[in-house]
Design an enzyme around this catalytic site. Structure first.
Site, PDB file in Angstrom:
ATOM      1  N   HIS A   1       0.594  -0.729  -0.503  1.00 39.06           N
ATOM      2  CA  HIS A   1       0.157  -0.322  -0.176  1.00 39.06           C
ATOM      3  C   HIS A   1       0.864   1.160  -0.141  1.00 39.06           C
ATOM      4  O   HIS A   1       2.259   1.680   0.529  1.00 39.06           O
ATOM      5  CB  HIS A   1      -1.409  -0.018   1.213  1.00 39.06           C
ATOM      6  CG  HIS A   1      -0.119   0.123   2.990  1.00 39.06           C
ATOM      7  ND1 HIS A   1      -0.036   1.129   3.132  1.00 39.06           N
ATOM      8  CD2 HIS A   1       0.202  -0.703   3.365  1.00 39.06           C
ATOM      9  CE1 HIS A   1       0.608   1.204   4.757  1.00 39.06           C
ATOM     10  NE2 HIS A   1       0.248  -1.129   4.742  1.00 39.06           N
ATOM     11  N   ASP A   5       0.495   4.149   1.461  1.00 36.65           N
ATOM     12  CA  ASP A   5      -0.079   5.396   2.070  1.00 36.65           C
ATOM     13  C   ASP A   5       0.466   4.897   3.403  1.00 36.65           C
ATOM     14  O   ASP A   5       1.198   3.834   3.298  1.00 36.65           O
ATOM     15  CB  ASP A   5      -1.419   5.358   2.469  1.00 36.65           C
ATOM     16  CG  ASP A   5      -1.363   4.644   3.320  1.00 36.65           C
ATOM     17  OD1 ASP A   5      -1.791   3.218   2.950  1.00 36.65           O
ATOM     18  OD2 ASP A   5      -2.704   4.299   3.988  1.00 36.65           O
ATOM     19  N   ASP A  40       6.869   0.596   6.768  1.00 37.11           N
ATOM     20  CA  ASP A  40       4.945   0.244   6.884  1.00 37.11           C
ATOM     21  C   ASP A  40       4.341   1.000   5.697  1.00 37.11           C
ATOM     22  O   ASP A  40       3.992   2.205   6.572  1.00 37.11           O
ATOM     23  CB  ASP A  40       4.521   0.542   7.808  1.00 37.11           C
ATOM     24  CG  ASP A  40       2.874  -0.037   7.938  1.00 37.11           C
ATOM     25  OD1 ASP A  40       2.740  -0.659   6.424  1.00 37.11           O
ATOM     26  OD2 ASP A  40       2.320   0.086   8.724  1.00 37.11           O
ATOM     27  N   GLU A  94      -4.842   1.933   2.767  1.00 34.81           N
ATOM     28  CA  GLU A  94      -4.700   1.183   3.512  1.00 34.81           C
ATOM     29  C   GLU A  94      -4.737   1.594   4.560  1.00 34.81           C
ATOM     30  O   GLU A  94      -5.700   0.662   5.635  1.00 34.81           O
ATOM     31  CB  GLU A  94      -3.673   0.350   3.392  1.00 34.81           C
ATOM     32  CG  GLU A  94      -3.568  -1.530   4.368  1.00 34.81           C
ATOM     33  CD  GLU A  94      -3.052  -1.349   5.247  1.00 34.81           C
ATOM     34  OE1 GLU A  94      -3.040  -1.940   6.328  1.00 34.81           O
ATOM     35  OE2 GLU A  94      -2.562  -0.539   5.841  1.00 34.81           O
ATOM     36  N   GLU A  95      -4.407   2.306   5.354  1.00 32.99           N
ATOM     37  CA  GLU A  95      -4.271   2.792   6.771  1.00 32.99           C
ATOM     38  C   GLU A  95      -6.117   3.218   7.474  1.00 32.99           C
ATOM     39  O   GLU A  95      -5.568   3.014   8.794  1.00 32.99           O
ATOM     40  CB  GLU A  95      -2.958   3.922   7.280  1.00 32.99           C
ATOM     41  CG  GLU A  95      -1.604   2.975   6.559  1.00 32.99           C
ATOM     42  CD  GLU A  95      -1.333   1.358   7.847  1.00 32.99           C
ATOM     43  OE1 GLU A  95      -1.836   0.937   8.581  1.00 32.99           O
ATOM     44  OE2 GLU A  95      -0.225   1.324   7.406  1.00 32.99           O
ATOM     45  N   ASP A 143       3.437  -6.957   3.322  1.00 30.61           N
ATOM     46  CA  ASP A 143       2.958  -5.808   4.596  1.00 30.61           C
ATOM     47  C   ASP A 143       3.615  -6.629   5.522  1.00 30.61           C
ATOM     48  O   ASP A 143       2.308  -5.816   6.706  1.00 30.61           O
ATOM     49  CB  ASP A 143       1.552  -5.130   3.828  1.00 30.61           C
ATOM     50  CG  ASP A 143       0.885  -4.024   4.693  1.00 30.61           C
ATOM     51  OD1 ASP A 143       2.432  -2.997   5.576  1.00 30.61           O
ATOM     52  OD2 ASP A 143       0.159  -3.793   4.645  1.00 30.61           O
ATOM     53  N   HIS A 201       3.585   2.963  13.655  1.00 29.92           N
ATOM     54  CA  HIS A 201       2.384   3.805  13.446  1.00 29.92           C
ATOM     55  C   HIS A 201       2.509   4.365  14.101  1.00 29.92           C
ATOM     56  O   HIS A 201       1.922   5.205  15.106  1.00 29.92           O
ATOM     57  CB  HIS A 201       1.625   3.092  14.090  1.00 29.92           C
ATOM     58  CG  HIS A 201       0.671   2.086  13.035  1.00 29.92           C
ATOM     59  ND1 HIS A 201      -0.952   1.599  12.827  1.00 29.92           N
ATOM     60  CD2 HIS A 201       0.834   1.438  11.695  1.00 29.92           C
ATOM     61  CE1 HIS A 201      -1.041   0.748  11.557  1.00 29.92           C
ATOM     62  NE2 HIS A 201       0.048   1.104  10.965  1.00 29.92           N
TER      63      HIS A 201
END
Length: 491
Positions: A77, A79, A116, A146-147, A170, A458
């Site tokens: 992904h 983003d 990520d 995605e996030e 991922d 994150h």
């Protein structure tokens, strides 16, 4: 400092990853990275598509002699999660990420790194560029958003990809192959609150709950880290009862899929309780540190004097909010019976904030068991509905059920053992990989997820282990070389 990562090997990945760090790409703000990827594919002379929801698809034909192999979809992904330390000045919509080498790791300067899923994207880009590796038909699927909603996976059409194998890149532990993941559902709560004028004789403070590690609400929920929202409201319940605390505003957490690291509230207490109130804050800080000493060494809970607010919550509104947040489940709810050490069901009470007479609460529920996911969602609904909250359960996505007879799993186990002298671990993950959604669109796909070692995604502590990037990429190349032929699958 970012350019120092260009000295790392394999250059094919690190050069692409550097390019990704230079393009702001927080979730929901992906136009620039999508334009970049379109140009990337077109400059290679490859078929390049942007679909209606922002997914980018780039198709590369098989190398000579490999035309009979199954088609492989390389997926990541575009983003990234925008998180930064409170003292870091950074605009994720405008500023590039500053990546730095820190011993055996690459990390960022006070922000999330974007490994990520930048590492997976960079690996797919390297395969598309390569002229010296052998592979069957390859399609790269770079999904959008995605996030914060899996928008790209939700919106993918079932007639744009031809491959039979999905390699999702991922996951975040090199040497492990993931064959299943949790599903999820968003709980969005709104509660109206009424205000009243604050009478005279009060002093006001801004409460700070800071210094927590936060992190990925799926991968790191098992670590038992503190939730800044739960800790702040725990104190406010005590202070309401003992010091007649009045709440003026609250702003806790940030993103739904990040364990909240910081929460703030403006409160007022009668002047006569001032010293006891401040002493209680110190006592609670000591209690929190004692309870969480192993996982939150930098926890800080303190108050700073501020202007006395003109208005505060009415008693009933405040009581309802504090009791509901205090009562709401949070953290690991149940461990898996099938896979020891794997979280089955969890909840992240991610966001609590007040604005214009409305309290907004956001939570993310995850589970590999659909019935357990629904049960926990109803538990959250019941908690807030009892105090007049309106609850919307949205964005539900399925889990990915393991297939231990997967042909590509067996191939990758053999390839890894031949290359590194050991069988990779087979695992499922308590996070929302896109495989569940993508597999629903393309039910014929044989799917595996793997990647280099990434820690603390994150959060501003996010980092990727340098030597695992090379192993991950070499493993990918060797896997592509050994993909089963079409006849073997059809037979």
């Amino acid at each position: 400092m970012s350019k120092e990562i260009l000295s790392l090997e394999p250059k094919a990945i690190w050069e692409n990853f550097y390019s990704l760090t230079q393009i702001p790409r927080p979730s929901k703000h992906e136009d620039a990275i999508q334009d970049f990827m379109m140009k990337f594919g077109q400059d290679l002379g490859l078929e390049t598509i942007k679909d209606a929801v922002g997914n980018i698809i780039i198709k590369k034909p098989a190398t000579p002699g490999y035309e009979d192999r199954q088609g492989v979809v390389l997926q990541g992904h575009l983003d990234m999660v925008p998180q930064k330390n409170a003292d870091t000045v950074h605009d994720f919509e405008k500023d590039p990420i500053t990546a730095i080498i820190d011993g055996e790791w690459v990390t960022a300067d006070g922000t999330t790194l974007g490994a990520d899923n930048g590492m997976g994207v960079a690996a797919a880009m390297a395969v598309l560029q390569a002229t010296d590796i052998e592979h069957g038909p390859v399609e790269a699927l770079f999904t959008a958003d995605e996030e914060t909603g899996m928008t790209g996976a939700f919106g993918l059409q079932n007639d744009v990809l031809d491959g039979n194998i999905l390699l999702n890149m991922d996951s975040e532990d090199e040497g492990e192959l993931y064959v299943g993941c949790a599903g999820g559902i968003d709980a969005n709560v709104s509660m109206k609150y009424k205000e009243e004028k604050l009478e005279k004789g009060y002093v006001a403070y801004k409460l700070y709950m800071k210094g927590l590690k936060g992190g990925h609400s799926g991968m790191e929920i098992i670590l038992g880290r503190g939730n800044s929202n739960k800790l702040l409201f725990r104190f406010m319940k005590y202070a309401t009862k003992n010091f007649k605390l009045k709440l003026a505003s609250v702003d806790g957490g940030s993103l739904r899929n990040a364990i909240p690291r910081e929460s703030f509230a403006v409160v007022a207490v009668p002047e006569k309780y001032n010293e006891k109130f401040l002493a209680a804050i110190a006592e609670f800080e000591a209690t929190y540190k004692a309870e969480l000493s192993a996982v939150e060494p930098d926890l800080a809970f303190f108050a700073e004097a501020t202007d006395v607010p003109k208005k505060v919550f009415k008693k009933k509104s405040q009581k309802n909010l504090i009791n509901a947040i205090y009562a709401c489940p949070n953290g690991v709810i149940r461990m898996s019976d099938d896979m020891p050490g794997l979280v089955e069901t969890s909840l992240n009470l991610a966001r609590v904030y007040s604005e214009n007479g409305v309290i907004t609460i956001q939570a993310l529920i995850r589970s590999s068991v659909n019935s357990a996911k629904e049960d926990l969602a109803q538990m959250v609904s019941s908690t807030f509905e009892m105090v007049g909250g309106k609850v919307k359960l949205e964005g539900e996505y399925p889990g990915w059920k393991p297939n231990m007879e997967s042909p590509i799993l067996k191939t990758m186990q053999t390839v890894y053992n031949d290359k590194y002298g050991k069988i990779p671990e087979i695992k499922a993950i308590h996070a929302g990989l896109e495989c569940g959604l993508l597999g629903a669109v393309y039910p014929n796909w044989d799917m595996i997820s793997f990647g280099p070692t990434i820690r603390f995604p994150h959060s501003p502590d996010e980092k990727v282990k340098i030597d695992t990037v090379a192993k991950f990429y070499d493993f990918l190349i060797e896997t592509l070389k050994n993909v089963p032929v079409k006849e073997a699958v059809e037979a």
